[in-house]
Write an enzyme that holds these catalytic residues in place. Structure first.
Site, mmCIF file in Angstrom:
data_model
loop_
_atom_site.group_PDB
_atom_site.id
_atom_site.type_symbol
_atom_site.label_atom_id
_atom_site.label_comp_id
_atom_site.label_asym_id
_atom_site.label_seq_id
_atom_site.Cartn_x
_atom_site.Cartn_y
_atom_site.Cartn_z
ATOM 1 C CD GLU A 9 21.341 -11.680 -13.347
ATOM 2 O OE1 GLU A 9 21.534 -10.793 -14.471
ATOM 3 O OE2 GLU A 9 20.503 -12.358 -13.101
ATOM 4 C CB SER A 13 -15.677 27.463 28.878
ATOM 5 O OG SER A 13 -17.248 28.029 28.492
#
Length: 778
Positions: free
Chosen positions: A194, A472
């Site tokens: 690079e 319940s």
């Protein structure tokens, strides 16, 4: 003649003056323009300089928070099977490697595993990587040995599974690395491919541009770029990907500023962490630290040369050279990087050749952790918002350690899918939804949670937000309130299960009915709860007081306000599954309130311990009364509405639980626990239409199937010191001789036992043991 000469001089002088004035005007305009352009340029450079310094000197990156499951602790005797252990290793992205070349690898040989674990910083300690050998049997782990030290390991934690991330506005992730920790091959590979002149130029390299043009002309295509590493950093860090002359000029100016303001090493380190290297679903993969894990499942420091070169190859185009989608292209580009490293003298001919001859060895694409368990992650996020601003916990790189057990969670999700599909074959039971919360009985830590049958992000979280009548499930609270007054109510007190009409404040009458539409007359209190009789429950609740029942509910950890109407006694008040879980966690905790917990600790990116969530417990209700209620809930499971669970559980497992059904069978509930886990299940429809299922036929099968897979401990209820066991004739409620055929042992708060004796017992008949006596110590 003199006048003529004079006039000529005047005209000539005027002409010279005009020319001189014109020259001054042009020069002034030029200087003014130059000054203006210079001012604009300097202002623009100052603006760019400000932007560069503000981000580079400040908080360079918004790092998402990483959320982890509870780490698995391994020890000899652990019941995890060899297959489940290998499944765990795969979740952690450990790789099979007979040579165990680096951390995060393992090798299996039949019942034996050799594992090289990773270093990991937990909330309470740093654990170094270990080379260990585990021997398994069908029952679980037989032994764990430290290979290097040749000694047994008593207990060791595996690194935890990452289950998600909390992202900032821009979904990008990275694992930050220091330049000093970067592999030498990575730095040299970048410089070779690079920017060979990186340490010589000042941000822009004319030599590099010329070299790139020449190389590309020779190759007949794009093989080398002309941008320096500094320019690439400027583009990735500050600019968009737009291709224009203006952006290119801006990139060059910013590169010059970066070089002027910062050292080469600072620029290179930033580049290593910023460069875009791929896409993981909706999340961008930035930096070599994360890319190493994303593509190879390993830490950057452990990568061999060929894999480092593969990462460098991605810089030129992560999509074009994606090793999963285009392996041939990726290999070609990797080999070109190796050639460039060879040309620069960074590797030898032999090293380059060996690296080229190796395969890419990329791991399969893993499921994006951001969407793994969205219901539970939503709970974690809500709890974090109580302590932090959202922008802080989504951008500061926090490590969040949760209580989730991924193996139980996966089991739960599979169970929900299978059982709901079965239930939907029944009449009316269609378009079913569900919510399930599973906690550890002893600590209240959530180990699994399902907020709906679809495992999707952003959906309605039924576990946290579905407010539904609980039916319940409220009844144990009513009976607990009554039993806290032992002078009036005991487990065998005779109660009336007969019709009752209650006049409301608005003049309307409320006349509850039993589910079977029958009255059962005088019955023992424990039978009223075990059989879930509504009429007896309402009579008891009205006697002890609705407000007092609501206070007990609040003491048990339910913070939601409930309406003080008589219908509260039968569960008409609506709660979320999380509320119900907290309520039953107190029952499972023997009357001690343990707040439901989803997070264990929060650690900053630098390892600083920010927040702990310790185990907190306080007495909420009378432990003696709670013990008696729990014994009745065991009767529910043996002789009442929960008895179907014993079709798959051993008869002596001591299950504790309660079913719940609402009017017209719109909601099916079950809450119950084993020795190790508590689970609450709701099944219903989002549009609140009837589903034709009771708590016993809908939620209970889900609960039973799940618990049979995850539970290994039966329930052992230990009576408090002030609870006595008395043998009582269940027909009369009086003390009885053990020879009485109807005699049973029942728990009483000391001083509340019957004092009179039943006539039963004179005949020599050996009584049958009750379900309760099965659990009493000899």
């Amino acid at each position: 003649m003199a006048d003529k000469t004079k006039n000529n001089r005047v005209r000539y002088g005027a002409k010279k003056t005009a020319q001189k004035q014109g020259s001054h005007w042009f020069r002034n305009l030029f200087l003014l323009t130059f000054a203006g352009v210079l001012f604009v340029l300097l202002s623009y450079l100052s603006y760019l300089d400000y932007n560069v310094r503000q981000q580079f000197d400040g908080k360079r990156w918004s790092i998402p928070a990483h959320v982890y499951a509870n780490p698995v602790e391994l020890y000899a005797g652990h019941t995890i099977t060899a297959a489940k252990f290998e499944e765990l290793l795969q979740q952690l992205h450990y790789r099979k490697d007979a040579h165990l070349s680096f951390d995060g690898t393992y090798f299996r040989n039949g019942w034996q595993f050799t594992v090289r674990t990773r270093d990991f910083t937990f909330w309470d300690a740093e654990q170094p990587g270990t080379l260990m050998r585990l021997n398994f049997t069908e029952a679980g782990i037989l032994s764990i040995t430290d290979v290097k030290k040749a000694q047994d390991i008593a207990i060791i934690r595996m690194d935890p599974v990452q289950i998600g991330s909390f992202y900032p506005t821009i979904k990008e992730d990275r694992v930050l690395i220091k330049l000093a920790d970067a592999p030498d091959a990575l730095v040299k590979g970048l410089l070779a491919s690079e920017d060979r002149d990186f340490y010589q130029h000042y941000g822009i390299s004319m030599r590099g541009i010329g070299r790139a043009v020449w190389a590309n002309l020779r190759a007949g295509g794009m093989v080398q770029g002309g941008s320096t590493i500094t320019q690439q950093l400027a583009k990735n860090f500050y600019l968009s990907s737009e291709r224009s002359l203006e952006r290119k000029v801006k990139e060059a100016l910013m590169a010059l500023i970066l070089e002027f303001r910062y050292s080469k090493d600072e620029i290179l380190e930033a580049y290593l962490n910023e460069i875009y290297l791929g896409q993981n679903g909706a999340s961008a993969v930035h930096g070599f630290g994360l890319a190493s894990e994303f593509y190879f499942g390993s830490s950057l420091k452990d990568l061999p040369l060929e894999q480092v070169a593969s990462l460098v190859a991605l810089v030129r185009g992560p999509s074009e050279y994606d090793p999963r989608r285009y392996p041939e292209r990726a290999v070609q580009r990797r080999n070109l990087v190796l050639d460039e490293m060879l040309a620069e003298g960074y590797v030898t001919q032999k090293q380059a050749l060996e690296a080229k001859n190796r395969t890419l060895s990329v791991i399969p694409r893993t499921h994006s952790v951001g969407n793994r368990y969205p219901g539970f992650l939503e709970l974690v996020k809500r709890r974090l918002k109580e302590e932090y601003r959202e922008e802080d916990f989504t951008s500061d790189g926090l490590k969040i350690f949760t209580t989730l057990d991924t193996q139980i969670q996966d089991t739960l999700e599979k169970t929900v899918t299978a059982k709901l599909s079965q239930l939907e074959k029944l009449p009316k039971a269609n378009n079913l939804q569900t919510a399930v919360i599973v906690t550890r009985r002893d600590s209240g830590e959530i180990v699994a949670m399902v907020s709906g049958r679809e495992n999707s992000v952003g959906g309605f979280n039924r576990a946290l937000d579905a407010v539904r009548p609980i039916g319940s499930l409220i009844k144990p609270v009513v009976y607990l309130t009554a039993l806290e007054n032992p002078k009036k109510y005991t487990i065998t007190s005779s109660v009336s299960d007969t019709a009752i009409v209650i006049r409301g404040q608005n003049g309307t009458d409320w006349a509850p009915k039993n589910y079977d539409h029958k009255e059962h007359g005088r019955i023992p209190l424990h039978t009223a709860l075990a059989k879930s009789y509504n009429l007896a429950t309402v009579r008891i609740g009205m006697d002890v007081g609705i407000a007092k029942t609501a206070k007990t509910l609040k003491n048990m950890g339910v913070t939601k306000e409930v309406d003080l109407f008589p219908s509260l006694l039968l569960g008409a008040s609506s709660l979320t599954p999380m509320d119900v879980t907290q309520m039953y966690q107190t029952l499972a905790g023997d009357g001690f309130l343990t707040p439901i917990k989803a997070i264990r600790a929060v650690i900053a990116a630098n390892g600083e311990h920010l927040q702990s969530y310790p185990f907190n417990v306080k007495q909420a209700v009378d432990p003696a009364a709670t013990y008696i209620v729990n014994t009745i809930l065991q009767e529910v499971m043996h002789e009442g509405t929960g008895h179907a669970a014993y079709s798959v559980f051993p008869n002596d497992y001591g299950l504790v639980g309660k079913t719940g059904t609402t009017n017209d069978s719109k909601d099916s509930w079950f809450a119950g626990y084993t020795g190790d886990f508590l689970a609450v299940v709701w099944v219903g429809r989002d549009d609140n239409k009837p589903i034709g299922l009771t708590g016993a036929t809908g939620a209970l099968p889900v609960w039973t199937s799940l618990m049979r897979q995850i539970s290994t401990q039966p329930v052992t209820l230990l009576p408090p010191d002030n609870v006595n066991i008395a043998v009582v004739d269940r027909n009369t409620g009086l003390l009885a001789n053990k020879t009485c055929a109807s005699a049973r042992g029942y728990p009483y708060i000391a001083g509340s036992e019957p004092t009179a004796y039943s006539a039963c017992g004179n005949e020599a008949v050996e009584p049958d043991k009750s379900w309760f006596e099965e659990f009493l110590p000899d």
